[in-house]
Design a protein around this motif. Structure first.
Motif, short mmCIF file in Angstrom:
data_model
loop_
_atom_site.label_atom_id
_atom_site.label_comp_id
_atom_site.label_asym_id
_atom_site.label_seq_id
_atom_site.Cartn_x
_atom_site.Cartn_y
_atom_site.Cartn_z
N PRO C 310 1.07 -1.10 -0.02
CA PRO C 310 0.09 0.05 -0.03
C PRO C 310 0.79 1.12 0.05
N MET C 311 2.21 1.14 0.46
CA MET C 311 2.86 2.57 0.74
C MET C 311 3.16 2.94 -0.89
N LEU C 312 3.06 1.99 -1.97
CA LEU C 312 3.47 2.37 -3.34
C LEU C 312 2.28 3.32 -3.83
N ARG C 313 1.25 3.28 -3.12
CA ARG C 313 0.20 4.30 -3.55
C ARG C 313 0.45 5.84 -3.13
N CYS C 314 1.63 6.05 -2.41
CA CYS C 314 1.93 7.32 -1.93
C CYS C 314 2.11 8.22 -3.12
#
Lengths: 216, 262, 474
Positions: C310-314
């Motif tokens: 989910p961090m790659l949505r940042c």
């Protein structure tokens, strides 16, 4: 192709726990791109022109609405007088602007802009009411530097080119061009910065002043 | 397992009280206040003896194995009840939000933890949202301010419930502080691992409590309250500190948290 | 920059004693936080926008290889060149090669976090190029030789006085001999100095807020217009961007743009939002003749395959740090690298390793304020907690903490023993502290008592009192 390219792609696929996507799946993704579905478009109730003006003025741009193109030159002169700005313009070669007749008191040069030009005049491809933005595209007659180098940026927009949202601008661009223009600028106010003590100052690198003339 | 039980009526909702380790060890009066509030609201209350800690310290420290062991202990002690209720949003947030997360891959236990999660409530929100309590019979002649714990506010969505019940306490005036949505700096092991940062956060919270003009600070989580009471004592502030359950149960006649004899 | 995340504790303690920094951080709540709140209240669709943004980005990540290849094909079609880099080193080498091939001398930069991530400035300078940052905040930091302390407002920790001194020192030789003290005069002086740099530069390097698979465009949002001058004036443009910046279509980018500025600075939209596609066209009046994109992985594919995906949505709005009570007390430098606050506490341990950045996932109260404001709904507390699990599994946390937790759990799993042990302990503690109401010092609890008293417990335990009461009833 480079080794890094293959490595990155292989790592991505391994992370996703699969190999290359199949033909059908790729076709589905390309179809999504081709269909480019609109996402959520927030509602607003104000008439578009009112919204456009409010948003621009809230961003410290100035705004004037004229009935006809013939009034533009006089408005430009009035604005420059009121701003105590030099009456030397560098303009784009946009068709809309080429039709204008200028008084002798205004000195004109057609692009490109130099580092010390004080005033530029350009025409917008369209306007966006939702955000109070002007969309300017680069092209043969429209150098991007005009939008950023001078202190005063004056933009003419035809009222029938005022659209509701960014998504409408995409449709308009798709209809007008076969390929994305090299540069598409959404301009929503003069240049500003809050990098000194979180306090807004205008005229950081781009124009200190943005004047929008809506015609028709 | 021995259980100690009090009766209301046989068909009233049967609540297993999750005391929480901090209340058990530090401030039993909060546990008694919780029992009183639940009974007044028509619940049958049981306090299972086989309860200690919900496992949150282990869970938040990344020690998942120990956290899961403690979660299973809570499951076994509480799944027989209609509800599991406790005077802490932090612990109940762990049970409600994180137990199912911890057992997401355990097809055997997951349904049981999901069932437990769906009947787990923080005390004040249980009174208001589930039992429909509108008012309490209590008096407290003080000007108070209320500290929302982060678990209450963001994990369990508790904000209006405590304020609603406080409004019914006679003589009580609620002054809101600035920044009620900002953490007090407790954060479990955070407060001992990074005392200087935690201390600054607590000091800022103490300052906003003082600025509210209240003479008493209330909250629903003992972790925050111990942190803030400790900071107030260190700074020599006269503000009194109680758990909200003590005030709502009309039992705030004991010494406030961190109050000495003088 | 040389990371110093391992010194987080000392960094943080120093930051707490820095009055100028503290004054600047106090402004965050009044500025960015209040601004975002105003935007949030003015837009009823805000929550549904967040949900949709998450869906779009999850869909993109699920098909990341395919969308990157679509994007690559469009870049090439539009006359641009695309370069792939697995590591920061590869990325730096590519950028330097492009600059050398172009026989460039001077390079200007538009603010880009991935540029900071790969350390592009130092590498270019070491390779003999003159590099100038053009974002005012980044420029100030370049003069001060400091890293950014915030991903959106990099020089947030600098006071006007410090900037006045820096400008006088560095601009004196350029003819600016007066020490300016007004904000507007400082901005104007930087404008004049940097204008010359813009006009003279051979290469412009920018980042990208988004890459569009549909068109091969890169998107840059700025308020200053420096990104646009950087993309327009030099004859070579290089875009450094990470692989997680790609989105499928212009419409998808439009949705994300509705969230970005609102979450970042509390604006509906920034002054400039620019979509750039390839080099100048044959007939174009201006623009660079070369357009390069350097696509950088740097551990992102590894995150894609883990619970940290989910961090790659940042989208790098900085809302998490603006709302973080820890960041709000210590600022960005304490985190020891370029990404501070909650998002940095996830990214830094991945990019630099938990050995270097082991403090960061722990320096968080898990209060969750960041998650509630994240425009793309990244469950930051959950990700930080999962990094703590990694540390625990890899035995990278303190052995004292491990022993204490094991002991606590061992006792807590035996309720009778627990009650037998806790009652006398609390009784003793209560008797010792009854009179004063609290302890100023306590063995084994110095972390607590260093900054606050330990309140005295009431005396008995609830379980013991309750059982006594129940027996009395019977």
């Amino acid at each position: 192709m480079s080794a890094a390219r293959e490595q990155v792609l292989a790592r991505i696929r391994s992370a996703l726990g699969r190999g290359e996507l199949g033909k059908a799946q790729l076709a589905e993704l390309r179809e999504r791109i081709a269909r480019h579905p609109r996402q959520i478009e927030p509602a607003f109730s104000e008439p578009p022109q009112q919204r456009f003006r409010q948003k621009l003025e809230a961003a410290e741009a100035s705004f004037v609405a004229l009935d006809t193109l013939a009034e533009v030159a006089a408005e430009v002169e009035r604005y420059l007088d009121a701003s105590a700005a030099p009456k030397r313009l560098v303009t784009s070669g946009d068709e809309l602007l080429r039709a204008l007749e200028w008084p002798e008191s205004i000195e004109l040069r057609v692009w490109p802009a130099k580092g010390d030009d004080k005033v530029s005049l350009t025409a917008a491809h369209c306007g966006i009411a939702e955000t109070g933005s002007l969309l300017l595209v680069s092209g043969e007659q429209n150098p991007t530097s005009l939008n950023f180098l001078p202190d005063y940026h004056i933009v003419v927009l035809r009222a029938d080119q005022l659209l509701l949202r960014m998504e409408d601008a995409w449709d308009s661009l798709r209809a007008s061009f076969t390929q994305m223009p090299r540069t598409v600028n959404f301009i929503s106010g003069p240049s500003k910065t809050a990098d000194v003590e979180q306090t807004v100052e205008y005229g950081a690198h781009g124009p200190r002043y943005l004047h929008v003339i809506l015609v028709g | 397992m021995t259980t100690a039980e009090t009766t209301n009526t046989a068909d009233s909702p049967h609540v297993g009280l999750f005391v929480t380790c901090l209340v058990d060890l530090y401030r039993p009066s909060v546990g008694f206040a919780a029992v009183k509030l639940l009974q007044q609201a028509g619940c049958r209350v049981t306090v299972p003896q086989a309860q200690t800690c919900c496992g949150q310290p282990a869970f938040n420290s990344g020690d998942d194995r120990h956290a899961r062991q403690l979660a299973v202990q809570v499951l076994n002690a509480f799944e027989e009840f209609d509800y599991i209720v406790g005077p802490s949003a932090s612990c109940l947030g762990t049970i409600r939000c994180h137990y199912p997360e911890m057992f997401a891959d355990d097809t055997g236990l997951l349904p049981r933890f999901e069932a437990l999660s769906s009947k787990s409530y923080e005390l004040v929100s249980f009174l208001v949202d589930v039992l429909g309590v509108e008012a309490v019979e209590a008096g407290f002649d003080h000007c108070v301010t209320y500290h929302d714990s982060c678990s209450a506010l963001r994990e369990l969505g508790i904000k209006s419930q405590p304020r609603k019940l406080l409004a019914s306490v006679s003589g009580l005036q609620l002054n809101e502080s600035q920044g009620t949505d900002i953490c007090c700096g407790f954060g479990g092991t955070f407060c001992v691992k990074y005392p200087e940062i935690s201390g600054r956060m607590a000091a800022d919270k103490v300052a906003s409590v003082e600025a509210s003009g209240a003479d008493t600070l209330l909250s629903g989580d003992l972790g925050c309250l111990l942190n803030l009471a400790g900071k107030m004592r260190r700074e020599g502030k006269p503000t009194r500190v109680y758990h909200i359950a003590e005030v709502l149960a009309n039992m705030a006649d004991c010494k406030s948290i961190g109050e000495g004899d003088d | 920059m040389q990371p110093h995340s391992r010194h987080f504790k000392a960094n943080a303690e120093a930051a707490l004693r820095e009055p100028n920094l503290q004054a600047a951080l106090k402004q965050l709540e009044l500025g960015f936080v209040a601004g975002r709140q105003r935007c949030y209240e003015a837009l009823p669709e805000f929550e549904s926008l967040r949900d949709r943004a998450k869906d779009i980005l999850d869909h993109t990540l699920d098909n990341l290889d395919a969308y990157l290849l679509e994007y690559e094909a469009r870049v090439i079609e539009s006359g641009g060149k695309l370069h792939w880099a697995s590591t920061p080193l590869e990325a730096r080498e590519i950028v330097i090669r492009i600059c050398r091939d172009a026989e460039a001398k001077t390079v200007i930069r538009g603010k880009s976090m991935v540029g900071e991530e790969i350390g592009i400035n130092d590498a270019l300078e070491a390779a003999g190029f003159e590099v100038t940052e053009t974002d005012l905040g980044e420029y100030i930091l370049q003069l001060a030789k400091e890293p950014p302390s915030h991903i959106v407002a990099p020089a947030i920790h600098k006071t006007k006085d410090e900037i006045s001194d820096l400008f006088l020192e560095h601009h004196r030789d350029l003819g600016f001999t007066r020490r300016q003290t007004e904000r507007s005069a400082l901005v104007n002086e930087a404008r004049q100095v940097l204008r010359g740099k813009f006009l003279a530069a051979d290469v412009g390097i920018t980042g990208a807020n988004f890459l569009i698979a549909e068109t091969g465009s890169n998107v840059i949002v700025t308020n200053e217009g420096n990104g646009d001058l950087t993309s327009t004036l030099p004859r070579v443009q290089i875009v450094t961007a990470a692989i997680d910046k790609v989105v499928p279509t212009l419409e998808d980018a439009s949705l994300l743009l509705r969230l970005l500025a609102r979450s970042a600075t509390g604006q509906d939209i920034t002054a400039y939002t620019t979509f750039t596609t390839g080099p100048r066209r044959k007939q174009d009046a201006d623009g660079p003749v070369e357009y390069h994109v350097v696509l950088i992985d740097n551990h992102r594919s590894e995150m894609l395959g883990s619970e940290l995906r989910p961090m790659l949505r940042c989208i790098r709005c900085g809302a998490c740090m603006n709302h973080c009570p820890v960041y709000g007390r210590i600022g960005g430098h304490a985190y020891g690298w370029i990404y501070p606050g909650p998002m940095g506490s996830v990214l830094t341990p991945i990019m630099l390793g938990l050995d270097e950045a082991g403090h960061l996932p722990n320096a968080c109260t898990l209060n969750g304020r960041c998650e509630t404001v994240c425009p793309v709904k990244i469950p930051l507390p959950r990700l930080l907690r999962s990094l703590r699990s990694r540390q625990h599994l890899q035995r990278q946390n303190s052995s004292l903490a491990r022993v204490a937790l094991s002991l606590w759990t061992w006792v807590a799993l035996r309720p009778r023993l627990y009650q037998m042990l806790t009652w006398p302990a609390m009784s003793l503690l209560s008797r010792l502290g009854l009179k004063r109401g609290g302890f100023r010092r306590m063995p084994f609890a110095s972390g607590w008592t260093r900054v606050r008293d330990l309140p005295t417990p009431q005396g008995s335990t609830f379980q013991v009192l309750w059982q006594q009461q129940q027996r009395g009833r019977k």
